[in-house]
Every structure is written in C-alpha cells, then in structure tokens.
Design a protein around this motif. Structure first.
Motif, PDB file in Angstrom:
ATOM      1  N   GLY A 135      71.378  49.225  64.768  1.00 17.70           N
ATOM      2  CA  GLY A 135      70.579  48.245  65.482  1.00 17.70           C
ATOM      3  C   GLY A 135      71.086  48.009  66.887  1.00 17.70           C
ATOM      4  O   GLY A 135      72.203  48.405  67.249  1.00 17.70           O
ATOM      5  N   ALA A 136      70.243  47.371  67.668  1.00 16.38           N
ATOM      6  CA  ALA A 136      70.601  47.012  69.039  1.00 16.38           C
ATOM      7  C   ALA A 136      69.830  45.763  69.421  1.00 16.38           C
ATOM      8  O   ALA A 136      68.753  45.481  68.887  1.00 16.38           O
ATOM      9  N   ASN A 137      70.395  45.005  70.338  1.00 13.33           N
ATOM     10  CA  ASN A 137      69.685  43.863  70.902  1.00 13.33           C
ATOM     11  C   ASN A 137      70.081  43.730  72.362  1.00 13.33           C
ATOM     12  O   ASN A 137      71.158  44.187  72.775  1.00 13.33           O
ATOM     13  N   THR A 138      69.195  43.131  73.134  1.00 12.85           N
ATOM     14  CA  THR A 138      69.473  42.920  74.548  1.00 12.85           C
ATOM     15  C   THR A 138      68.936  41.561  74.964  1.00 12.85           C
ATOM     16  O   THR A 138      67.957  41.061  74.395  1.00 12.85           O
ATOM     17  N   HIS A 139      69.606  40.976  75.931  1.00  9.90           N
ATOM     18  CA  HIS A 139      69.231  39.663  76.454  1.00  9.90           C
ATOM     19  C   HIS A 139      69.075  39.779  77.959  1.00  9.90           C
ATOM     20  O   HIS A 139      69.950  40.304  78.648  1.00  9.90           O
ATOM     21  N   TYR A 140      67.947  39.291  78.465  1.00  2.00           N
ATOM     22  CA  TYR A 140      67.710  39.261  79.914  1.00  2.00           C
ATOM     23  C   TYR A 140      67.406  37.826  80.312  1.00  2.00           C
ATOM     24  O   TYR A 140      66.713  37.088  79.602  1.00  2.00           O
ATOM     25  N   GLN A 141      67.933  37.429  81.471  1.00  2.00           N
ATOM     26  CA  GLN A 141      67.492  36.179  82.065  1.00  2.00           C
ATOM     27  C   GLN A 141      67.509  36.300  83.580  1.00  2.00           C
ATOM     28  O   GLN A 141      68.373  36.979  84.152  1.00  2.00           O
ATOM     29  N   SER A 142      66.523  35.685  84.203  1.00  2.00           N
ATOM     30  CA  SER A 142      66.433  35.707  85.655  1.00  2.00           C
ATOM     31  C   SER A 142      67.446  34.732  86.241  1.00  2.00           C
ATOM     32  O   SER A 142      68.113  33.985  85.532  1.00  2.00           O
ATOM     33  N   PRO A 195      66.652  29.365  84.136  1.00  2.00           N
ATOM     34  CA  PRO A 195      66.064  30.653  84.506  1.00  2.00           C
ATOM     35  C   PRO A 195      64.569  30.680  84.194  1.00  2.00           C
ATOM     36  O   PRO A 195      64.137  30.214  83.134  1.00  2.00           O
ATOM     37  N   LYS A 196      63.801  31.213  85.145  1.00  2.00           N
ATOM     38  CA  LYS A 196      62.343  31.236  84.962  1.00  2.00           C
ATOM     39  C   LYS A 196      61.948  32.109  83.779  1.00  2.00           C
ATOM     40  O   LYS A 196      61.017  31.800  83.036  1.00  2.00           O
ATOM     41  N   TRP A 197      62.652  33.233  83.593  1.00  2.00           N
ATOM     42  CA  TRP A 197      62.338  34.162  82.506  1.00  2.00           C
ATOM     43  C   TRP A 197      63.586  34.416  81.669  1.00  2.00           C
ATOM     44  O   TRP A 197      64.669  34.654  82.209  1.00  2.00           O
ATOM     45  N   THR A 198      63.447  34.329  80.364  1.00  2.00           N
ATOM     46  CA  THR A 198      64.477  34.809  79.452  1.00  2.00           C
ATOM     47  C   THR A 198      63.797  35.649  78.374  1.00  2.00           C
ATOM     48  O   THR A 198      62.669  35.357  77.958  1.00  2.00           O
ATOM     49  N   LEU A 199      64.501  36.689  77.941  1.00  2.00           N
ATOM     50  CA  LEU A 199      63.917  37.639  76.991  1.00  2.00           C
ATOM     51  C   LEU A 199      65.004  38.154  76.065  1.00  2.00           C
ATOM     52  O   LEU A 199      66.073  38.579  76.525  1.00  2.00           O
ATOM     53  N   ASN A 200      64.736  38.126  74.774  1.00  2.00           N
ATOM     54  CA  ASN A 200      65.571  38.780  73.765  1.00  2.00           C
ATOM     55  C   ASN A 200      64.752  39.860  73.070  1.00  2.00           C
ATOM     56  O   ASN A 200      63.621  39.592  72.636  1.00  2.00           O
ATOM     57  N   LEU A 201      65.304  41.056  72.966  1.00  2.00           N
ATOM     58  CA  LEU A 201      64.699  42.152  72.218  1.00  2.00           C
ATOM     59  C   LEU A 201      65.697  42.640  71.184  1.00  2.00           C
ATOM     60  O   LEU A 201      66.902  42.697  71.453  1.00  2.00           O
ATOM     61  N   SER A 202      65.196  43.010  70.008  1.00  2.00           N
ATOM     62  CA  SER A 202      66.084  43.518  68.972  1.00  2.00           C
ATOM     63  C   SER A 202      65.357  44.553  68.136  1.00  2.00           C
ATOM     64  O   SER A 202      64.125  44.544  68.028  1.00  2.00           O
ATOM     65  N   ALA A 203      66.141  45.461  67.556  1.00  3.79           N
ATOM     66  CA  ALA A 203      65.592  46.483  66.674  1.00  3.79           C
ATOM     67  C   ALA A 203      66.642  46.832  65.634  1.00  3.79           C
ATOM     68  O   ALA A 203      67.839  46.892  65.939  1.00  3.79           O
ATOM     69  N   GLN A 204      66.176  47.062  64.406  1.00  2.93           N
ATOM     70  CA  GLN A 204      67.087  47.402  63.321  1.00  2.93           C
ATOM     71  C   GLN A 204      66.417  48.415  62.407  1.00  2.93           C
ATOM     72  O   GLN A 204      65.250  48.258  62.040  1.00  2.93           O
ATOM     73  N   GLN A 205      67.150  49.479  62.057  1.00  2.00           N
ATOM     74  CA  GLN A 205      66.628  50.548  61.219  1.00  2.00           C
ATOM     75  C   GLN A 205      67.612  50.839  60.102  1.00  2.00           C
ATOM     76  O   GLN A 205      68.828  50.887  60.321  1.00  2.00           O
ATOM     77  N   ASP A 236      73.358  34.739  88.804  1.00  8.45           N
ATOM     78  CA  ASP A 236      72.513  35.907  89.005  1.00  8.45           C
ATOM     79  C   ASP A 236      71.791  36.322  87.724  1.00  8.45           C
ATOM     80  O   ASP A 236      72.226  36.027  86.602  1.00  8.45           O
ATOM     81  N   SER A 237      70.687  37.038  87.904  1.00  9.17           N
ATOM     82  CA  SER A 237      69.969  37.602  86.766  1.00  9.17           C
ATOM     83  C   SER A 237      70.797  38.724  86.137  1.00  9.17           C
ATOM     84  O   SER A 237      71.646  39.329  86.802  1.00  9.17           O
ATOM     85  N   TYR A 238      70.540  38.986  84.864  1.00 11.22           N
ATOM     86  CA  TYR A 238      71.301  40.060  84.222  1.00 11.22           C
ATOM     87  C   TYR A 238      70.627  40.521  82.939  1.00 11.22           C
ATOM     88  O   TYR A 238      69.800  39.830  82.360  1.00 11.22           O
ATOM     89  N   TRP A 239      70.994  41.742  82.533  1.00  7.23           N
ATOM     90  CA  TRP A 239      70.743  42.271  81.196  1.00  7.23           C
ATOM     91  C   TRP A 239      72.088  42.345  80.482  1.00  7.23           C
ATOM     92  O   TRP A 239      73.100  42.709  81.078  1.00  7.23           O
ATOM     93  N   ARG A 240      72.089  42.046  79.209  1.00  5.60           N
ATOM     94  CA  ARG A 240      73.315  42.115  78.417  1.00  5.60           C
ATOM     95  C   ARG A 240      72.952  42.653  77.035  1.00  5.60           C
ATOM     96  O   ARG A 240      72.188  42.025  76.298  1.00  5.60           O
ATOM     97  N   SER A 241      73.514  43.801  76.672  1.00  2.89           N
ATOM     98  CA  SER A 241      73.065  44.522  75.491  1.00  2.89           C
ATOM     99  C   SER A 241      74.205  44.775  74.515  1.00  2.89           C
ATOM    100  O   SER A 241      75.358  44.978  74.924  1.00  2.89           O
TER     101      SER A 241
END
Length: 807
Positions: free
Chosen positions: A722-729, A700-710, A744-749
């Motif tokens: 907390g939450a995290n999400t993963h995206y890849q094209s 995949p050309k783009w992959t992204l992980n985001l996370s947050a914890q409080q 296919d591309s997707y978001w997974r949270s």
C-alpha cells in the motif's frame, strides 16, 4: 523550505492501482463479505456506526496510524486533512479548519478538546504517550459546545484505547527498527479472570536519535496502562483504568530559518523601509539551533542598543522530562428506562526540567498539574420516536508553573499558580415524527471560574555607554536560570540603586553595563458563563444514505496573560457553525461517498503570540481577542473497495478563510506585514496592528489524502502492499503575516509492504518508508522578537521494518 514532488506521489499510487487484480484472492477483513467495514464510534456519546453519525467526523484505525507514520500528536495532520498540528517543547498545537490557538503555557487553554478514554485532558503538554494499543481515533470537525462543552470551539480529538474483552485470552507484540536508531517495542495482553472479569495490560517503549543536526528532535518515551473490566450482570459493567507515560529525549527541536540583518533593521528604525526583508539562513533546514553553523550566525547578530553587543550561542540543549499519570473509571448501568454512565477521573503531569530552544532562545519550564473530573450521563434507549440524553460535568484543575525565557540580554522569569473550576449541565433530544426523519435539539450551560497568581521578574542587560556599536563589547550575556538570584550569584553581580528599576546590579569587569530588574505581581480571577446549543435535522434517503444539517455553537473560556499593561486578561471566544452533509454507501456497500459543506462564524477570536510588555519591556507570550473571521469550505471523502482485495481512498478538503476583523495591540517595534495604526517604532507606547482581510492562520486552501491498498494471496498466507500521500497548499504560520512565516505547500508520501503468515495470519512482517520525498518541512514558523525567524519541522525520510505477532 520545500520541494514539490507530485511525480513521486502519483507514481507510487499509480503503481499500486495497476497491480493485477486477477491474480488476487481476497484475505483482507473486507474479504469475508466483500463490503466496506462498519466502524462503531461514540463521538456523540452513544454507540453508532460512523455512517449513521450525523456529524462531521474522521475515524482513523490503528493500522492507518501505523502506516502513516504517526508517532506523536504533531503527526496527526497526515491522516486527517482538516487537522493541522504542530508543536515544540513538549507542547502539542492543533488547528481545525483555521480554528485553534498556540496554547503553550499553563494560563491559556487549547481550542481543540483532546480526550483520552472519554476524559478531557486540559493541558497541551499532556497529549503525548497515548498512541499504542488503540481501538480507534476520532476527530470531530467543528464546535462541540453541547456534548463536549468548553474549549472545543474548533472540534475534538478522541483517543480510544483498546478495551478489555471478557472471556478471552489474547495478546500481541510489535518490534520495530529503522534509521535514526529507531527502536519501538509495544505489546498488549488480554487476560480472562473468570467469565465476567478481564484484565488488559499494554505498554510501549519508543526511541530515536535526533532528526536535527544538533541532536534535536529526538525522543525516548515509555508508557503503560492497565484496565480491569467487570460485568456482574448483563445490565451492569465497571471498568477501572490507570496509565503512566514518560516523555523524554530532546523533543521537537527548533530550527533558525532566517534573520533580519543589522543594516536592514537599523534602516527600518530610521524609517527608510516599511518592512525589512529577512535573510535566509545559509544552511539547510534541519540544522539545529545548537549546530556550530547556527552558533556562528547568532554571534553576528547585534542585540541593538539594549546590551550594546552581539548575541552569542544558545547556552542549553533541548530536553524533555515529563511524567504523566492517570486514573479513571467508567460505570454503565442499564436501569430499564435508560443507561446511566458515570466517569470519574484524575490526571496529573510533572514537567521536571524541560528546555526548549525552538524560538531561537532558551525557554525553561517546570510545571506540576493535577486535574479531577466527573461526568454523569443518562441516555434513553435508542429506539422509539423520542430519545434523549441528559448529563452533568465537573472539572477542577490546579497548576503551579515556573518559566524562564532567556533571550541572551533579557531574562523573563514567571512563577505562576492558576486554577480552574468548571461545571456544566447538558441535554440533547431527538424526535422522529416519521421513520426516516429526525429533529435534534441540544443545549449546555457552562460556568467557568479561574484564578491567577503570578510573580514576574524581568532582568535587562542594558548598556549605558554612548558610543558606536558595539558600545559594551564586554557585557556578559545572561546565563540560563529560573530566578534573578541565580543570575546574581552566577555572575557575582553587585547591587546598586538606579531610578526606574525595582532592583539593579552592576559588574565591575563590564563598565557601562547595568542589569536592571522590573518586578511585578498579578493576582486576579474571573468567572465566565455561557449557554451553547445545537439544532439539527436528519433524513434517511435509504438505509445506506443519510442527509443531515446542523447548527452548533461553541465556547472557549477567557483567561489571563503575564503582562503588566492593558492586555493582562482576555474574554471568551465563541463560534457558530453551519453544516450540511451526506453520508452514502453504494454498489452493495463497496463504495462510500461522504460530502460536507460548512460555514463557520468566529467571534472574539483568541490568538496567542510573542509580545513586548509596554511597561517592563519584557518579552512575554500573551493571548488577545483579535476580532472575527469567516471559515467556509467543503470536504469530500471517498472509499472504494474495487475488488475484495483492492481498496482505494481519497479525502479532499477546500477551505476559504478570511479575518473580517483582526486587530491586536503591539508594544515597541512593529515588524509586521499588516497595517499599523500608530507608529511602527513606538518603544514606550502601544500601537494597533490591523490584519483584517487576511486568511486565517494555519488554513491551507487545499488538502488532499490519497491511499491505495492491494492484497495478494500466497497459499494460506498473504502479502499486502500500500501507499498513501498527503498534499496541502501553503498557509500562514504566524500572525505577523510576513513572507518568512509562510508554511510552504508540500507532498508527503508513505509506502509499505506486509507479509502475513501462520494460523489466522497472526504473524506479519512489514517494511515501510515514510516521507519518501525526504523534505524537511516547517510545521510551525514564527518571529522570536529577536528579529530571528525559527521553525519546527516535520520528520525527514524514515524507513524500517516492523514485526508483529498475535497470540
């Protein structure tokens, strides 16, 4: 196949980001110092912090593994953007930045080295059963030809279990329940046996019902390990370990996602169309291969002129029945001039009766594998201008496998014995002429010897009638069996002599049908030798900022394929990787920014795929050297401790790949989106498929992980959300380069909320939800040669509660 859901992911993270920090009193591990934690790693065969390791490296903690819903090797791509993982039938498949291979049998090796407790695990069937009571997970990105050696052209995955702790009695247990009848129980106990001896025991039981409509993609696993550590002096330590795992249930089930209709296929054969377009399956993803809707679809697909009848239902359900056992030891002895490390190990696995329907046909596997290895390293003290590491490695593996691939009208049976004997010597030297500057040189010499002995029979259900389809409507489909004799007995076939076949049979109740058998035997061996090397420079801009540049080469040994034509063996593949990176801590160790630029040059790349034997017309799974590729890109990893109780994270990777030269040999009909040199329909000969200029597989050309914890304080207790999400094209899942094989591309949270209480907050209760979007997304996609497209899918939305206690 997918539904884009960025709004869900963004909403989750925004909600966590906006929690009122003013009301928070920090109680997280970072709170004691108000700084990001320092993580100790051993990725370069020495203890150092991850921020001081001049290598492209991702480190995943046990908490991250649990909160991302990682339960099996196939889930690891959710926590490491550079890693693409999938699998089926008890086999794990890994790619890192476009480098990897679909190694699913005993005569091909993976290109990503999987190591458990510092021991290389040779078989992709042996990578499950380890994900409990861990200290950390390390993923090295790029070839590791010097310190890890063979079969690490794409990188390495290190699974590090929690080790015994001397002088301490402690333990923990976790109970988890959720939808799909999920039950998970795991625990560990650390027992001090005097001042210098400790025993650690750990175990897990995990079960859930099938994610697919026919019960496929279920699991019933249990595992345990024991470790005994002994330190008679400050200079000597010994650790003995053993582990066992049973991998059961239905395993990762197959899904039929589309097919080429009879009319479209016949038009293709007549030359009326270049590449036929697949018809999507008329049911949702997650409909299993044994679902009545799938069975109805298969019964409408014509087998072609081979058997002269339609296909039928799959005659078996998926099943895993794998047992793994291991013994290993680690001795560390400080002799003054340096430290000697010795790691002997033995591992074995037994695939008792595994059935896989992931390819829209039934694959049966029985396999026994045992491997022995010994690694010896001597490292100088980590001080002074000159430091060095010297080592040797020996690996011996023997495998006996039986395979049967039943494609309704064709049964390919294989009885294969393979062995590998590999030896290596290696070394690395670090020279620091001035304090902030270091030069690193390393080399490794490897010698691989492999033997291969295979007995292969292919039974063809052939129609000899000359009539309009269906020409042989009463022809029976071949039943599931490991051998030709099992089929003969099951159908009560009568032997006859027919020129062109090794053996042949008929069935009086099916006039015009002949069961022809081709029998072949392959016995061969090969020896490969290779020197791989490493060169690097490191510079400390400050105590918290490191710049580095590396050149590393990698080597993946050659091997064999069970095929009687010219593709029966393949050569080694090599890779040269150039990396420039920076690892930084800012704002009093509260902000971490790591950056990397990489350029990889891949040569003689090995690609495994379904094919047709040009001589026997059997469906086979072979490996070929296809050419060259260039993989380049960048990765940015950021962690920010905004307050002592607010942690944010982001990991972004950009990957650009292209096959500079990608050609492989095809026998029979060529249904491909690539160029064909020769006739597309050449049933009695070979043609060349040219996919040069295409993107690399699973890249995949783009992959992204985001996370947050409080974290919120409630008296002496606390709540962590907390939450995290993963995206890849999107990316290409298989080498035909057909639209139907696109991933296919997707978001997974995922999201969680944890309440901790008691003395030292040793009790915690967590509610979690994974895959909030509830998309069933293909993790692999391919054409099964029956003109049927099948896939394996990531799990659907799962949720539950988890209770953990420490004592």
């Amino acid at each position: 196949m997918h539904r884009e859901s960025p709004s869900v992911s963004v909403l989750l993270l925004t909600t966590v980001f906006m929690l009122p920090a003013a009301a928070v009193r920090a109680q997280t591990p970072q709170a004691a110092t108000g700084e990001l934690e320092e993580v100790i790693v051993t990725a370069q065969r020495q203890e150092e912090t991850a921020q001081r390791a001049a290598v492209a490296l991702s480190v995943v903690s046990p908490d991250q593994i649990a909160r991302a819903g990682v339960l099996r090797p196939e889930d690891l791509s959710q926590v490491v953007p550079a890693l693409q993982s999938g699998g089926g039938g008890g086999v794990s498949v890994f790619f890192i930045r476009g480098v990897g291979t679909y190694s699913v049998n005993s005569y091909t090796d993976p290109a990503i080295a999987f190591n458990y407790d510092d021991v290389y695990v040779g078989r992709p069937t042996g990578t499950a059963g380890f994900f409990y009571d861990l200290e950390r997970l390390e993923v090295l990105k790029g070839p590791q030809g010097t310190l890890y050696g063979r079969n690490a052209t794409g990188g390495a995955i290190n699974v590090i279990p929690a080790r015994p702790v001397l002088g301490k009695n402690s333990g923990n247990f976790t109970i988890e329940g959720g939808n799909y009848d999920r039950t998970r129980v795991d625990g560990a106990a650390n027992l001090a046996l005097g001042d210098n001896t400790a025993l650690r025991l750990a175990g897990i039981y995990s079960e859930h019902s099938g994610y697919n409509s026919d019960g496929g993609d279920g699991e019933r696993n249990y595992a345990g390990r024991a470790q005994l550590a002994f330190a008679p002096s400050d200079d000597l330590s010994v650790r003995l370990a053993t582990d066992y795992a049973h991998i059961g249930g239905a395993g990762v089930g197959g899904l039929i996602t589309g097919y080429i209709s009879n009319d479209d296929y016949n038009a293709f054969l007549s030359g009326a169309t270049l590449v036929p377009t697949a018809t999507p399956a008329p049911y949702p993803v997650g409909t299993g291969a044994n679902d009545p809707r799938t069975t109805s679809l298969l019964s409408t697909i014509y087998s072609g002129s081979v058997a002269g009848r339609n296909l039928g239902p799959l005659s078996a359900t998926p099943q895993l029945d794998t047992d793994q056992f291991g013994l290993n030891a680690q001795v560390e002895w400080n002799v003054g001039a340096g430290t000697l490390v010795v790691i002997p190990a033995y591992r074995e696995s037994d695939l008792g009766d595994n059935r896989n329907t992931g390819g829209a046909f039934v694959a049966l596997t029985q396999q026994k594998d045992n491997q022995s290895s010994l690694e010896v390293r001597f490292a100088s003290p980590q001080e002074g201008k000159l430091q060095y590491l010297l080592g040797g490695y020996y690996f011996d593996e023997e495998i006996h496998s039986k395979y049967a691939f039943n494609q309704f009208v064709l049964l390919a049976s294989q009885d294969v014995e393979t062995s590998t004997e590999s030896g290596a010597v290696f070394g690395r030297v670090t020279f620091a002429p001035v304090d902030p500057l270091r030069f690193v040189l390393g080399a490794r010499y490897t010698r691989d010897r492999k033997t291969f002995d295979a007995d292969v029979t292919t039974m063809l259900d052939a129609c000899t009638n000359v009539a309009s389809p269906p020409a042989c409507p009463t022809a029976p489909l071949i039943p599931n069996a490991f051998t030709e004799q099992d089929v003969v007995q099951s159908l009560q076939l009568i032997p006859v002599t027919i020129p062109g076949f090794t053996r042949a049979y008929v069935l009086p109740s099916a006039p015009g049908t002949v069961f022809g058998v081709f029998a072949t035997q392959q016995t061969t061996e090969r020896t490969d030798k290779k020197t791989t090397w490493h060169g690097g420079v490191e510079y400390d801009l400050s105590p918290a900022s490191l710049l580095y540049a590396n050149v590393e080469t990698g080597f993946h040994g050659g091997g064999f394929s069970v095929v009687s034509d010219s593709r029966s063996s393949f050569a080694p593949e090599t890779i040269t990787a150039y990396t420039v990176g920076a690892k930084n801590r800012f704002l009093d160790n509260r902000l971490q920014v790591n950056m990397e630029l990489f350029l990889w040059k891949y040569r003689d790349q090995q690609v495994s795929h379904f094919a047709v034997d040009a001589n026997t017309h059997a469906s086979v799974y072979i490996t070929e050297n296809v050419g060259r590729s260039t993989n380049q890109g960048a990765e940015l990893d950021v962690q920010y401790l905004v307050t002592p109780s607010t942690l944010l994270g982001a990991d972004l990777q950009y990957l650009d790949t292209e096959y500079d030269d990608f050609r492989y040999v095809n026998a029979g009909t060529a249904i491909t989106g690539c160029d064909v040199i020769g006739a597309r329909n050449n049933p009695n000969g070979l043609s060349t498929i040219d996919c040069s200029g295409r993107e690399a597989l699973r890249s995949p050309k783009w992959t992204l992980n985001l996370s947050a914890q409080q974290t919120f304080a409630i008296g002496n207790n606390q709540v962590i959300v907390g939450a995290n999400t993963h995206y890849q094209s999107s990316s290409m899942g298989y080498l035909d380069y057909l639209p139907e094989e696109t991933l296919d591309s997707y978001w997974r949270s995922n999201a969680f909320a944890t309440y901790q209480w008691g003395s030292d907050r040793r009790y915690e209760l967590t509610a979690f939800v994974n895959n909030i979007e509830d998309d069933r997304l293909a993790s692999s996609q391919f054409n099964s040669l029956l003109h049927i497209f099948s896939a394996t899918a990531l799990p659907p939305r799962t949720y539950g509660v988890r209770l953990r206690a420490e004592f």
